[in-house]
Every structure is written in C-alpha cells, then in structure tokens.
Write a protein that holds these residues in place. Sequence first.
Motif, short mmCIF file in Angstrom:
data_model
loop_
_atom_site.label_atom_id
_atom_site.label_comp_id
_atom_site.label_asym_id
_atom_site.label_seq_id
_atom_site.Cartn_x
_atom_site.Cartn_y
_atom_site.Cartn_z
N ARG A 48 0.82 -1.21 0.00
CA ARG A 48 0.00 0.00 0.00
C ARG A 48 0.86 1.27 0.00
NH1 ARG A 48 -3.11 -3.62 2.89
NH2 ARG A 48 -2.57 -2.94 4.99
N HIS A 49 1.72 1.43 0.98
CA HIS A 49 2.48 2.68 1.06
C HIS A 49 3.53 2.81 -0.05
CE1 HIS A 49 1.56 3.73 5.56
NE2 HIS A 49 0.49 3.37 4.88
N ALA A 50 4.46 1.87 -0.11
CA ALA A 50 5.58 2.02 -1.04
C ALA A 50 5.11 2.05 -2.50
CB ALA A 50 6.59 0.89 -0.83
N ARG A 51 4.24 1.13 -2.88
CA ARG A 51 3.80 1.09 -4.27
C ARG A 51 2.95 2.31 -4.63
NH1 ARG A 51 0.82 -4.14 -5.38
NH2 ARG A 51 1.06 -3.56 -7.56
N SER A 52 2.16 2.82 -3.68
CA SER A 52 1.38 4.03 -3.95
C SER A 52 2.30 5.22 -4.20
CB SER A 52 0.45 4.33 -2.77
OG SER A 52 -0.58 3.38 -2.67
N LEU A 53 3.38 5.31 -3.43
CA LEU A 53 4.32 6.41 -3.60
C LEU A 53 5.06 6.30 -4.92
CD1 LEU A 53 5.61 6.50 0.08
CD2 LEU A 53 4.37 8.36 -1.07
N VAL A 54 5.43 5.08 -5.32
CA VAL A 54 6.07 4.89 -6.62
C VAL A 54 5.13 5.33 -7.73
CG1 VAL A 54 6.84 3.14 -8.28
CG2 VAL A 54 7.66 3.07 -5.91
N LYS A 55 3.88 4.91 -7.63
CA LYS A 55 2.88 5.26 -8.65
C LYS A 55 2.72 6.78 -8.76
CE LYS A 55 -1.48 4.53 -7.79
NZ LYS A 55 -2.80 3.89 -7.55
N ALA A 56 2.89 7.47 -7.63
CA ALA A 56 2.75 8.93 -7.63
C ALA A 56 4.01 9.65 -8.11
CB ALA A 56 2.39 9.41 -6.23
N GLY A 57 5.07 8.89 -8.42
CA GLY A 57 6.26 9.50 -8.99
C GLY A 57 7.43 9.66 -8.05
N TYR A 58 7.32 9.17 -6.82
CA TYR A 58 8.44 9.27 -5.88
C TYR A 58 9.48 8.18 -6.14
CZ TYR A 58 5.63 12.49 -3.03
OH TYR A 58 4.90 13.56 -2.58
N ASP A 59 10.72 8.49 -5.80
CA ASP A 59 11.81 7.51 -5.79
C ASP A 59 11.79 6.86 -4.41
OD1 ASP A 59 14.13 6.06 -6.03
OD2 ASP A 59 15.47 7.79 -5.95
N VAL A 60 11.43 5.58 -4.34
CA VAL A 60 11.16 4.93 -3.06
C VAL A 60 12.21 3.88 -2.75
CG1 VAL A 60 9.49 3.61 -1.70
CG2 VAL A 60 8.69 5.35 -3.32
N ILE A 61 12.83 4.02 -1.58
CA ILE A 61 13.78 3.02 -1.06
C ILE A 61 13.14 2.39 0.17
CG2 ILE A 61 16.05 2.64 -0.03
CD1 ILE A 61 15.63 5.80 -1.90
N LEU A 62 13.15 1.08 0.24
CA LEU A 62 12.63 0.35 1.40
C LEU A 62 13.79 -0.39 2.06
CD1 LEU A 62 10.47 -0.86 3.25
CD2 LEU A 62 9.97 -2.54 1.45
N ILE A 63 14.11 0.01 3.29
CA ILE A 63 15.16 -0.66 4.07
C ILE A 63 14.47 -1.66 4.99
CG2 ILE A 63 17.00 -0.33 5.76
CD1 ILE A 63 17.35 2.51 4.67
N ALA A 64 14.74 -2.94 4.76
CA ALA A 64 14.05 -3.99 5.52
C ALA A 64 14.88 -5.26 5.47
CB ALA A 64 12.66 -4.24 4.92
N GLN A 65 14.55 -6.19 6.36
CA GLN A 65 15.22 -7.48 6.35
C GLN A 65 14.85 -8.25 5.07
OE1 GLN A 65 15.47 -9.61 10.29
NE2 GLN A 65 13.89 -8.11 10.78
N HIS A 66 15.88 -8.66 4.36
CA HIS A 66 15.66 -9.38 3.10
C HIS A 66 16.96 -10.09 2.76
CE1 HIS A 66 13.43 -10.41 -0.38
NE2 HIS A 66 14.02 -9.59 -1.24
N ASP A 67 16.90 -11.00 1.79
CA ASP A 67 18.11 -11.76 1.47
C ASP A 67 18.97 -11.11 0.39
OD1 ASP A 67 16.36 -12.21 -0.57
OD2 ASP A 67 16.18 -14.37 -0.26
N ARG A 68 18.47 -10.03 -0.24
CA ARG A 68 19.28 -9.38 -1.28
C ARG A 68 18.68 -8.01 -1.61
NH1 ARG A 68 16.05 -13.14 -3.37
NH2 ARG A 68 14.68 -12.63 -5.14
N ASP A 69 19.53 -7.15 -2.17
CA ASP A 69 19.04 -5.88 -2.72
C ASP A 69 18.37 -6.18 -4.06
OD1 ASP A 69 20.34 -4.77 -0.59
OD2 ASP A 69 21.94 -3.82 -1.75
N GLU A 70 17.24 -5.54 -4.30
CA GLU A 70 16.57 -5.72 -5.59
C GLU A 70 15.51 -4.64 -5.77
OE1 GLU A 70 14.23 -9.28 -6.02
OE2 GLU A 70 13.82 -9.42 -3.87
N ILE A 71 14.99 -4.54 -6.97
CA ILE A 71 13.91 -3.60 -7.28
C ILE A 71 12.68 -4.40 -7.65
CG2 ILE A 71 13.12 -1.73 -8.77
CD1 ILE A 71 16.05 -0.92 -9.14
N ILE A 72 11.60 -4.20 -6.90
CA ILE A 72 10.33 -4.88 -7.14
C ILE A 72 9.24 -3.83 -7.29
CG2 ILE A 72 8.62 -6.51 -6.25
CD1 ILE A 72 11.17 -7.92 -6.86
#
Length: 381
Positions: A27-51
């Motif tokens: 909801r938050h991150a994808r909505s911001l991307v759709k609105a034109g923002y450059d969005v970085i999500l810092i979270a526990q994950h096994d690799r850096d990637e763009i989704i």
Amino acid sequence: MDRKSMRRKVCILTSAYYVFDGKIFHRHARSLVKAGYDVILIAQHDRDEIIDGVRIVALPKHKNRFQRITSTTLRSLLVAMRQKADVYHLHNPELLPVGVLLKLFTRGRIISDIHEDYPRHIMLKDWIPSHLRRISSLLLERLEMVTAKYFDAVTTPTDPLTDRFRCAKRKVTLYNFPLLGLFKSPGERIAGPNLEFDIIHIGSISQPRLSFMFDVGLELKRGGYDFKWCLLGTPPEIIRWSGSILDRYGLKDNFVLLGQVPHTEVVGYLNRSKVGINHHPPQQRFLVAIPIKLFEYMACSLPVVSSDLPLVRRFVKDQDCAILVRPDDVGEFAAAIGFLLDNPEKARSMGSRGRYLVENVYNWACEERKLLGLYSSVINR
C-alpha cells in the motif's frame, strides 16, 4: 506531480516487519512509486533488488529480539543516512531514536507510523520481565510523545490512536483498507466442492488466542461438525507448541497451521475458504485497533465471525456481512460458525454484502489520497 516533486526521494524503514508487508510494501511504497516518488525500502531481506519500482535495500535477518533492537536498528540508521532522502518513514518503535538522529543530521522530513498501541502491547509481552513491563510501557509512551512533537508527522491506522498524538505537528489516520487489485472479483472465487477450508484465520496469533480457537474447534466437533480450519501466518514457535495440544484435543485432522506467505498469495487461501474468523480479547490494545483481516475477508466475499469490539462494530454492525459475538465466549463463536456452515445461502449473501462494502467504501483508494496529501504537505511545508 511536477518534475521537481517527481525527483523526491522517500526512504521507508522497518527493522521487524516482513519486507513485502501488505501495508508497508503493497500500500504505502507502491502508492508512492505510482505517484512518482523515488522509493527506497530498508528492511530485512536476502538481497538488494527492485520490485514494482521499489528499491529494496536489504538488512541481514536478525537471530533474536536483542539483535533486532540493537545491531539491526544501528544498521538501519547507517543505511538510511546514506540515502539522503527527502522523507524518512519509520515503521517500528525501536526506530524512533533513529528518526531523531536522522532529523538532526540530515535535511529529511520524518514521519512516524504507529501501527498499534505499543505501550499497552508491552504490558502483554512475556519476554519482558513482569516487574519491568510497566516502566518500559511508560518510557515508550513518553518517547512516542516527545518524538511526535519533534517529527514532521504521525500516522496511525485508527482515530483513537491518532487522538493520542494531539501534540504532533501533523497527524493522519490511514485505515488499513485492502487494495482491490489484489483480490479477485466474486465471479472469480473458487466455489462449491473445490473449497479446501471451512474456516480461516489469517495473521499472526499468540498462544492464548490460538488456545481459544482450539476450544471453539472442540465445541464444533462436539456439535457434530467435520471441519477444516486454516490458520495462515502462524509464527513457527506457535506451530511447534500446538502439536501436542491438537493431539490431546483430537483435532489434528481439523486444523492446518501454516506460516507466513507473501501477501499476494493470501487471497488464494481466502478463496478456498467459507468463513473468516477475527478473534481478539477485550484488551486495551485491541479496543483501539481495526484488524485488516476483517476487510480482506470481506474483499474475498467471505462472511465473518468476529469479536464484538468497538471499532469492529463501527464498520460492520447492521451491515449484514458479519456476526459479532462476545470476545471470550467459545459457545457463541462456535454457534455463529455452525450457523454459517449450515446456511450456505445466507453465508453467500453476507459475503456478497461484504464485497460490496469493500468495493465502494472500505478500500485503499481513499486512504492513498490521504497518504499522498500528507507527503505533499510534509515536503512543501
């Protein structure tokens, strides 16, 4: 959005939540991307990637709570400072000190996202020694209030929680309504004999609440019901604990306990179920909460049996989409579930009504506009 605002960078931080959490990512991150923002999500994950346009910067997965609160939080700060973002959006209480440091040493705006009544929640934490819970609760509440004055905005998922932060510069209630795009229309639901589960509960669950559901299951079995009950999103330690209990109750063939699955896969389980369950005891933290599962059941045309709590009642009372029962009454829960299993036409009618409400009222579209409006006001203040 003009060209200048399209270049705005947003850094979302979570040290504990699942990287593809329904609220934070979908909801938050994808909505911001759709609105034109450059969005970085810092979270526990096994690799850096763009989704889906969201740039994920991976944190190592912590091994225990102490590591999460210490090393994971410190690493979150160091990674966040390198982003040089316009807005930092924080999603865990241990990140509040991180927000203070980001505010001091960067030019970024800070938004604190309060997911629930954390000070009251602490009072129920078994891993905190009982003699330390009250002081921990008071200290956290004080920290929340101090940072609310210092940060640029506070968001919460319910009005009673928002009302706690009268001292905040900006405060917005963003209801955790579902994204319609993730849920199939009623005509696409799996129906009839292909249904795999009679009853479903989604989301994390504690031992006491799971024990209550086992008691409800036992009551159903005594009433002659042969049912399958899916509990999706059950923590691993709870799954391990439950084995001997199910054996003792003779319910091993009736309950299916599954761990966390990607948010996009939850709908598949809901579409193979007949009745959605929302059980919360009448504790303070639940009196100011609106469970997202309630609306996700409705989005999948499931009738709901739910604890009768104030905020739940506000959204579904007299809407003919849910049966509300006393939170601690095993018999009432079992009777309501049995009624829906015995009356499939009524269950379908209630499910259709719930779907209608989500399509027309309880969906993320309106909340998305509030989120984007908040970002605009914070950035352009």
